[in-house]
Design an enzyme around this catalytic site. Structure first.
Site, PDB file in Angstrom:
ATOM      1  N   GLY A 107       0.809  -1.226   0.000  1.00 25.83           N
ATOM      2  CA  GLY A 107       0.000   0.000   0.000  1.00 25.83           C
ATOM      3  C   GLY A 107       0.839   1.272   0.000  1.00 25.83           C
ATOM      4  CB  SER A 141      -5.000   7.923  12.812  1.00 26.81           C
ATOM      5  OG  SER A 141      -5.596   9.098  12.334  1.00 26.81           O
ATOM      6  CB  THR A 151      -8.482  10.094  13.572  1.00 24.18           C
ATOM      7  OG1 THR A 151      -9.855  10.376  13.522  1.00 24.18           O
ATOM      8  CG2 THR A 151      -8.251   8.641  13.897  1.00 24.18           C
ATOM      9  CE1 TYR A 175      -8.449   4.583   9.608  1.00 26.80           C
ATOM     10  CE2 TYR A 175      -9.070   6.795  10.324  1.00 26.80           C
ATOM     11  CZ  TYR A 175      -8.100   5.881   9.946  1.00 26.80           C
ATOM     12  OH  TYR A 175      -6.799   6.277   9.912  1.00 26.80           O
ATOM     13  CE  LYS A 228      -5.716   3.010  11.743  1.00 33.38           C
ATOM     14  NZ  LYS A 228      -4.803   1.956  11.339  1.00 33.38           N
ATOM     15  CB  VAL A 250     -12.810  23.922  -0.762  1.00 33.93           C
ATOM     16  CG1 VAL A 250     -12.290  24.367   0.597  1.00 33.93           C
ATOM     17  CG2 VAL A 250     -11.693  23.912  -1.794  1.00 33.93           C
ATOM     18  CG  PHE A 251     -15.428  18.874   1.950  1.00 32.28           C
ATOM     19  CD1 PHE A 251     -16.446  18.879   1.016  1.00 32.28           C
ATOM     20  CD2 PHE A 251     -14.527  17.795   1.936  1.00 32.28           C
ATOM     21  CE1 PHE A 251     -16.587  17.852   0.086  1.00 32.28           C
ATOM     22  CE2 PHE A 251     -14.659  16.763   1.015  1.00 32.28           C
ATOM     23  CZ  PHE A 251     -15.693  16.789   0.080  1.00 32.28           C
ATOM     24  CG  ASP A 297     -13.729  17.065   7.463  1.00 34.91           C
ATOM     25  OD1 ASP A 297     -13.180  15.958   7.598  1.00 34.91           O
ATOM     26  OD2 ASP A 297     -13.908  17.624   6.368  1.00 34.91           O
TER      27      ASP A 297
END
Ligand code: UD1
Length: 339
Positions: free
Chosen positions: A10, A125, A127, A150, A154, A217-218, A298
Site C-alpha cells: 500500500g 492516527s 484522529t 475507522y 485505531k 473545498v469542504f 471533519d
C-alpha cells in the site's frame, strides 16, 4: 534482520519498505491486495534493486496467520499497516471495519506471543485526538470519543496493544500520523486510490490531470484565518523514515516504556486553501475548485507538537509543503503517462 511489513504493497507501506531495504533490512510483506496493486513490488525493486519477499493472504484469517508465523518465527519486528482507512465507508460498513482492522491485529499479536516476536510498530492516527482543546497537540492530549468506526478501530487497537504488552514480552510503538501526502522522489511509487479519492491531495492531483472535474473545498466558515480547515500535512517519505527509526529503537532496546506513542507530523498547520495555493504555485496552473458545505465528521484544525518525536526518535520531518505537492503532482503525471 527480518521485518514483516503488513500492508507493504500500500501507500505508506511501500514507501516504508523502500526505506527499510535501503537501510539493509530484509523485508517480508503480507498483503491481501484489497486496496493495492501487485505491480508495486516491481516498483520497489526498481528503486532498491531488491524485490521484497511477499505472501498474499488475509491476516483476518486466524489459521493462515498462525501458519505464516510458524514458518517465519525468525521475524525480529513487525510494522502493521494493513487496515481499512476510509472514514465515510467505515460509517456505512462498521462491522467490516471492526472485523478487518481488529481481527487482524489480534491474530498478529497472537502470532507474536506464540513465536516470541517482541517488536510491533502500529499505524495509528491523529484522529484519536478528535478536535484537541490545545494546539499543537501533544501525545499527552486526551484521546476523545472517535468520530467514526475507522477512528474507533485505531483507538481500540491502541488499547488492545497496551493490554497485551502488560501481560507478555511484546513491546509496541504507536505512530500517530497526521496527514501523509506526496510520493517518492523517483515518482516510481505513490498513492494509488481506488475509485473516487476521499483525501484532499489525490483529489487535487486527479482534478488537475482531468480525471475529476472539480475539487470541492469542504467549508470556508471554520474559525481559521481563511475559513478553511487546517491539517498537518507530512511527506510520506518523512513518515516512512520514522518507521525505520521506530524499528531500530525497538530492536536496540532503547524504549523507555513497553508501549510508546509518537506524533508524526511536521508541526505546521496548513489550510485547504494554502494546500491548493501551494499546488498552483509549484505546478504553475489554476486548479478548478469551489467552496461547498462542511464535510460531516471533519475537525476544524489540528497540527502536531513534534517535540517528543524529534527528541526521543531523533527524527524530524524535512520536506516543505511545496515539495510535498510537487511530488504528488509528478506522481500523478507519471500515472497518466503510463496509461
Ligand atoms: C482523516 C483523519 C485521519 C485519517 C484519514 C483517513 C482526522 C483529523 N484525520 O484525515 O486521521 O487517517 O482521514 O482518510 O480525523 N478536503 C476537501 N475536499 C476534498 C477532500 C478533503 O476540502 O475533496 C478537506 C477536508 O475537509 C479536510 C482536509 O481537506 O479539511 C484534509 O482532508 P483528508 O485528506 O480527507 O484528511 P483528514 O480528513 O484530515
Amino acid at each position: 534482520m527480518k521485518i514483516l511489513v503488513t500492508g507493504g504493497v500500500g501507500y505508506i507501506g511501500s514507501h516504508t519498505v523502500v526505506e527499510l531495504q535501503q537501510k539493509g533490512y530484509e523485508v517480508i510483506i503480507v498483503d491481501n491486495l484489497s486496496n493495492s496493486n501487485i505491480g508495486v513490488l516491481d516498483a520497489i525493486a526498481e528503486i532498491t534493486d531488491i524485490k521484497p519477499a511477499f505472501e498474499e493472504f488475509d491476516l483476518v484469517d486466524k489459521n493462515l496467520t498462525e501458519d505464516f508465523f510458524k514458518r517465519h518465527s525468525d521475524i525480529k519486528g513487525i510494522i502493521h499497516f494493513a487496515a481499512y482507512k476510509a472514514v465515510g465507508e467505515s460509517v456505512a460498513e462498521p462491522l467490516m471495519y471492526y472485523r478487518n482492522n481488529l481481527y487482524s491485529l489480534v491474530n498478529i499479536l497472537q502470532g507474536m506471543k506464540d513465536n516470541n516476536i517482541e517488536n510491533l510498530v502500529f499505524s495509528s492516527s491523529c484522529t484519536v485526538y478528535g478536535q484537541p482543546e490545545e494546539l499543537p497537540v501533544t501525545e499527552n492530549a486526551p484521546v476523545q470519543k472517535a468520530e467514526s468506526p475507522y477512528g474507533n478501530t485505531k483507538q481500540i487497537s491502541e488499547e488492545v496493544i497496551l493490554d497485551t504488552v502488560k501481560s507478555t514480552d511484546i513491546k509496541g510503538i504507536a505512530l500517530r500520523y497526521f496527514n501523509p501526502i506526496g510520493a517518492h522522489e523517483s515518482a516510481i511509487i505513490g498513492e494509488l486510490p481506488l475509485g473516487i479519492p476521499n483525501n484532499l491531495m489525490p483529489f487535487i492531483t486527479q482534478t488537475a490531470i482531468g480525471i475529476r472535474e472539480q475539487l470541492s473545498v469542504f467549508g470556508d466558515d471554520y474559525n481559521t484565518p481563511d475559513g478553511t480547515a487546517i491539517r498537518d500535512y507530512i511527506h510520506v517519505v518523512d513518515l516512512a523514515k520514522a518507521h525505520v527509526i521506530a524499528v531500530e529503537r525497538m530492536v536496540n532496546k532503547k524504549m523507555k516504556k513497553s508501549f510508546e506513542y509518537f506524533n508524526l507530523g511536521t508541526g505546521n498547520g496548513y489550510s485547504v486553501l494554502e494546500v491548493i495555493k501551494s499546488f498552483e504555485r509549484v505546478t504553475e496552473q489554476k486548479l478548478n475548485y469551489k467552496i461547498v458545505g462542511r464535510r460531516a465528521g471533519d475537525v476544524e484544525q489540528v497540527w502536531a507538537d513534534t517535540n517528543f518525536a524529534n527528541d526521543e526518535l531523533g527524527w524530524k520531518a524535512e520536506q516543505s509543503l511545496d515539495k510535498m505537492t510537487l511530488s504528488a503532482w509528478k506522481w500523478e503525471q507519471k500515472l497518466a503517462s503510463n496509461k
